[in-house]
Design a protein around this motif. Sequence first.
Motif, PDB file in Angstrom:
ATOM      1  N   ALA A 363       2.006  -5.126  -2.679  1.00 53.32           N
ATOM      2  CA  ALA A 363       1.378  -5.961  -1.651  1.00 53.32           C
ATOM      3  C   ALA A 363       0.039  -6.512  -2.139  1.00 53.32           C
ATOM      4  O   ALA A 363      -0.294  -7.688  -1.904  1.00 53.32           O
ATOM      5  CB  ALA A 363       1.187  -5.152  -0.367  1.00 53.32           C
ATOM      6  N   LEU A 364      -0.745  -5.687  -2.841  1.00 55.45           N
ATOM      7  CA  LEU A 364      -2.015  -6.165  -3.386  1.00 55.45           C
ATOM      8  C   LEU A 364      -1.791  -7.218  -4.458  1.00 55.45           C
ATOM      9  O   LEU A 364      -2.537  -8.207  -4.551  1.00 55.45           O
ATOM     10  CB  LEU A 364      -2.803  -4.978  -3.957  1.00 55.45           C
ATOM     11  CG  LEU A 364      -3.281  -3.927  -2.941  1.00 55.45           C
ATOM     12  CD1 LEU A 364      -4.004  -2.798  -3.652  1.00 55.45           C
ATOM     13  CD2 LEU A 364      -4.183  -4.562  -1.896  1.00 55.45           C
ATOM     14  N   ARG A 365      -0.761  -7.030  -5.280  1.00 56.28           N
ATOM     15  CA  ARG A 365      -0.456  -8.025  -6.307  1.00 56.28           C
ATOM     16  C   ARG A 365      -0.037  -9.348  -5.681  1.00 56.28           C
ATOM     17  O   ARG A 365      -0.327 -10.420  -6.217  1.00 56.28           O
ATOM     18  CB  ARG A 365       0.640  -7.498  -7.221  1.00 56.28           C
ATOM     19  CG  ARG A 365       0.147  -6.397  -8.177  1.00 56.28           C
ATOM     20  CD  ARG A 365       1.284  -5.754  -8.931  1.00 56.28           C
ATOM     21  NE  ARG A 365       0.784  -4.786  -9.912  1.00 56.28           N
ATOM     22  CZ  ARG A 365       1.544  -3.919 -10.551  1.00 56.28           C
ATOM     23  NH1 ARG A 365       2.867  -3.882 -10.310  1.00 56.28           N
ATOM     24  NH2 ARG A 365       1.019  -3.073 -11.425  1.00 56.28           N
ATOM     25  N   ALA A 366       0.650  -9.274  -4.538  1.00 54.50           N
ATOM     26  CA  ALA A 366       1.021 -10.505  -3.842  1.00 54.50           C
ATOM     27  C   ALA A 366      -0.204 -11.265  -3.365  1.00 54.50           C
ATOM     28  O   ALA A 366      -0.177 -12.490  -3.207  1.00 54.50           O
ATOM     29  CB  ALA A 366       1.940 -10.186  -2.663  1.00 54.50           C
ATOM     30  N   LEU A 367      -1.303 -10.545  -3.129  1.00 58.06           N
ATOM     31  CA  LEU A 367      -2.561 -11.167  -2.728  1.00 58.06           C
ATOM     32  C   LEU A 367      -3.411 -11.567  -3.930  1.00 58.06           C
ATOM     33  O   LEU A 367      -4.526 -12.066  -3.767  1.00 58.06           O
ATOM     34  CB  LEU A 367      -3.365 -10.204  -1.844  1.00 58.06           C
ATOM     35  CG  LEU A 367      -2.760  -9.883  -0.470  1.00 58.06           C
ATOM     36  CD1 LEU A 367      -3.538  -8.756   0.205  1.00 58.06           C
ATOM     37  CD2 LEU A 367      -2.745 -11.124   0.409  1.00 58.06           C
ATOM     38  N   GLY A 368      -2.885 -11.319  -5.135  1.00 60.61           N
ATOM     39  CA  GLY A 368      -3.630 -11.651  -6.341  1.00 60.61           C
ATOM     40  C   GLY A 368      -4.692 -10.647  -6.699  1.00 60.61           C
ATOM     41  O   GLY A 368      -5.628 -10.962  -7.444  1.00 60.61           O
ATOM     42  N   ILE A 369      -4.570  -9.418  -6.174  1.00 60.83           N
ATOM     43  CA  ILE A 369      -5.558  -8.373  -6.445  1.00 60.83           C
ATOM     44  C   ILE A 369      -4.907  -7.272  -7.269  1.00 60.83           C
ATOM     45  O   ILE A 369      -4.046  -6.539  -6.771  1.00 60.83           O
ATOM     46  CB  ILE A 369      -6.116  -7.779  -5.136  1.00 60.83           C
ATOM     47  CG1 ILE A 369      -6.793  -8.873  -4.306  1.00 60.83           C
ATOM     48  CG2 ILE A 369      -7.087  -6.646  -5.423  1.00 60.83           C
ATOM     49  CD1 ILE A 369      -7.241  -8.405  -2.948  1.00 60.83           C
ATOM     50  N   ASP A 370      -5.266  -7.182  -8.532  1.00 62.46           N
ATOM     51  CA  ASP A 370      -4.760  -6.120  -9.402  1.00 62.46           C
ATOM     52  C   ASP A 370      -5.799  -5.901 -10.494  1.00 62.46           C
ATOM     53  O   ASP A 370      -5.709  -6.442 -11.594  1.00 62.46           O
ATOM     54  CB  ASP A 370      -3.407  -6.497 -10.001  1.00 62.46           C
ATOM     55  CG  ASP A 370      -2.804  -5.355 -10.810  1.00 62.46           C
ATOM     56  OD1 ASP A 370      -3.370  -4.246 -10.781  1.00 62.46           O
ATOM     57  OD2 ASP A 370      -1.769  -5.570 -11.470  1.00 62.46           O
ATOM     58  N   ASP A 371      -6.830  -5.123 -10.139  1.00 65.89           N
ATOM     59  CA  ASP A 371      -7.941  -4.905 -11.058  1.00 65.89           C
ATOM     60  C   ASP A 371      -7.781  -3.629 -11.875  1.00 65.89           C
ATOM     61  O   ASP A 371      -8.725  -3.165 -12.521  1.00 65.89           O
ATOM     62  CB  ASP A 371      -9.271  -4.864 -10.288  1.00 65.89           C
ATOM     63  CG  ASP A 371      -9.234  -3.880  -9.128  1.00 65.89           C
ATOM     64  OD1 ASP A 371      -8.260  -3.107  -9.046  1.00 65.89           O
ATOM     65  OD2 ASP A 371     -10.162  -3.890  -8.310  1.00 65.89           O
ATOM     66  N   GLY A 372      -6.581  -3.061 -11.848  1.00 70.37           N
ATOM     67  CA  GLY A 372      -6.329  -1.865 -12.637  1.00 70.37           C
ATOM     68  C   GLY A 372      -6.762  -0.566 -11.989  1.00 70.37           C
ATOM     69  O   GLY A 372      -6.570   0.505 -12.560  1.00 70.37           O
ATOM     70  N   GLU A 373      -7.364  -0.646 -10.801  1.00 70.93           N
ATOM     71  CA  GLU A 373      -7.784   0.570 -10.113  1.00 70.93           C
ATOM     72  C   GLU A 373      -6.568   1.319  -9.558  1.00 70.93           C
ATOM     73  O   GLU A 373      -5.544   0.727  -9.222  1.00 70.93           O
ATOM     74  CB  GLU A 373      -8.737   0.229  -8.964  1.00 70.93           C
ATOM     75  CG  GLU A 373     -10.072  -0.356  -9.413  1.00 70.93           C
ATOM     76  CD  GLU A 373     -10.990   0.705 -10.010  1.00 70.93           C
ATOM     77  OE1 GLU A 373     -10.598   1.891 -10.028  1.00 70.93           O
ATOM     78  OE2 GLU A 373     -12.080   0.345 -10.466  1.00 70.93           O
ATOM     79  N   THR A 374      -6.709   2.622  -9.450  1.00 65.54           N
ATOM     80  CA  THR A 374      -5.612   3.463  -8.955  1.00 65.54           C
ATOM     81  C   THR A 374      -5.488   3.349  -7.438  1.00 65.54           C
ATOM     82  O   THR A 374      -6.477   3.476  -6.714  1.00 65.54           O
ATOM     83  CB  THR A 374      -5.854   4.932  -9.335  1.00 65.54           C
ATOM     84  OG1 THR A 374      -5.930   5.038 -10.757  1.00 65.54           O
ATOM     85  CG2 THR A 374      -4.719   5.812  -8.822  1.00 65.54           C
ATOM     86  N   VAL A 375      -4.264   3.107  -6.978  1.00 70.36           N
ATOM     87  CA  VAL A 375      -3.966   3.093  -5.545  1.00 70.36           C
ATOM     88  C   VAL A 375      -3.519   4.493  -5.151  1.00 70.36           C
ATOM     89  O   VAL A 375      -2.546   5.024  -5.697  1.00 70.36           O
ATOM     90  CB  VAL A 375      -2.872   2.067  -5.209  1.00 70.36           C
ATOM     91  CG1 VAL A 375      -2.488   2.163  -3.733  1.00 70.36           C
ATOM     92  CG2 VAL A 375      -3.343   0.659  -5.542  1.00 70.36           C
ATOM     93  N   GLU A 376      -4.236   5.104  -4.216  1.00 70.94           N
ATOM     94  CA  GLU A 376      -3.935   6.475  -3.817  1.00 70.94           C
ATOM     95  C   GLU A 376      -3.652   6.531  -2.326  1.00 70.94           C
ATOM     96  O   GLU A 376      -4.468   6.105  -1.504  1.00 70.94           O
ATOM     97  CB  GLU A 376      -5.107   7.406  -4.151  1.00 70.94           C
ATOM     98  CG  GLU A 376      -4.846   8.860  -3.799  1.00 70.94           C
ATOM     99  CD  GLU A 376      -6.030   9.756  -4.101  1.00 70.94           C
ATOM    100  OE1 GLU A 376      -5.946  10.962  -3.796  1.00 70.94           O
ATOM    101  OE2 GLU A 376      -7.045   9.249  -4.626  1.00 70.94           O
TER     102      GLU A 376
END
Length: 446
Positions: A363-376
């Motif tokens: 879902a974050l990638r669909a918003l163009g957000i993928d900064d390499g941080e861990t999703v927990e």
Amino acid sequence: MATTPAEWLPILAKRLDARQKRIAKNRSYANGNAPLPEMGKNTRATWVAFQKKARTNYGGLTCESLGGRMVPNGVRVGTSMTSPGVLAARRVWRDNRLDVVFADAISNMLTTSVGYLITGVRNGAPIITSEMPEQVITAPDPTQPWRARAALKAWRDPDTGLDHALVWLPGIRQQFVRNSTNENGTPRPLVDGDWDELGPAETYAGGVPVFVLENKDSVAEFETHTDVIDRANLGKLQRLVVTAMQAFKQRAMKGGLPAEDEDGNSIDWAKILEPAPGALWDLPEGIDVWESEQTDIRPLLEGEKADARDFAGVTRTPISVFIPSGENQSAEGAANAKEGEIQKAKDRIARATAPMEGSILDALRALGIDDGETVELLWLPPEHVSFTEKTLAAKQAKDAGMSARWIKQNIMGMSPDEIAQDEADAATDQLLAATLIGAAGGAGNA
């Protein structure tokens, strides 16, 4: 090996058809519609109605009790509390009501052995949905089973009379369509067969956005113990039969009643001696009434409790879930009874976490957000301790040097939004206190 959506469709459709019977059986044991005890082909409707009273929803109670200890409580991205990824993840959580969506996926996992999450996009916003295992199936990635290398979703639209299917491959999505009925007008019973492509395939970035929550050993929580449920239901049926027969005791007349009266007319003793509340009969001298003895059903009731204890033991569920009377149980005994379920909840949480986090990451990638941080993904503690116990544990953690934020999250079970609100409220209280102190000091100087 299949490489296109059209090649994957019949493969996945056959797999989806093959497991429908098993999924339906698991559903029946979890929604109170388990197979009727002592069922026969020619059973009368009145007996079927009586049989239905003999079922106890042990499977559903087991899953609800365990699911009640598996409560997602929010999401954290990296270590920052204000980064764009954190704020976006909180919006995704709020807009998709992920507390409900994830709870539905967990319920499917526990009751049928598998649950699904699909991440899509609608009007530019990411959508995360929980999907029924009756409609979705995947070809899992051998190295990461919660990810799929191919996936199928098939459903029927009764308003249009059409069946729809979606097949995902990495970066490709193809839609298919067909009529819901065969040439003779009967509904199609299977997913497999006679699909047509609906338009060209769509492309997207990333892998297959279908995530699998698979229960331990690929079985429902009660699936290997349905024989115990059947035994318990049969025992309850036998007890109900015995109880019902008490209302129809066998009676007989001893001594011989005359068949005719003094005028030679036949006597209808069945009508005269019809049993009714408050009925009083004047019987001729020498006539006695015999009545069958009442059956003691207490051993049958104890047998039902023994079956419930057996089922609680094999599923590691507190017996109080099935027999809610703990007068004779000590606090220590109750805590020990819950320990097995708590450990089981921790295991199921570990299995469900990765696919849930994967759906949020997509879902974050669909918003163009993928900064390499861990999703927990964050969870409420499965121990379900009381507020008094939480505050005591929080004090001990503070004395041990743990931070206030860690205590709020891991002991008090607060979500990130609740923590942020609590910190804002605390800052407001401090500002108000400082203002009041300043005002009091100025009045004193005056």
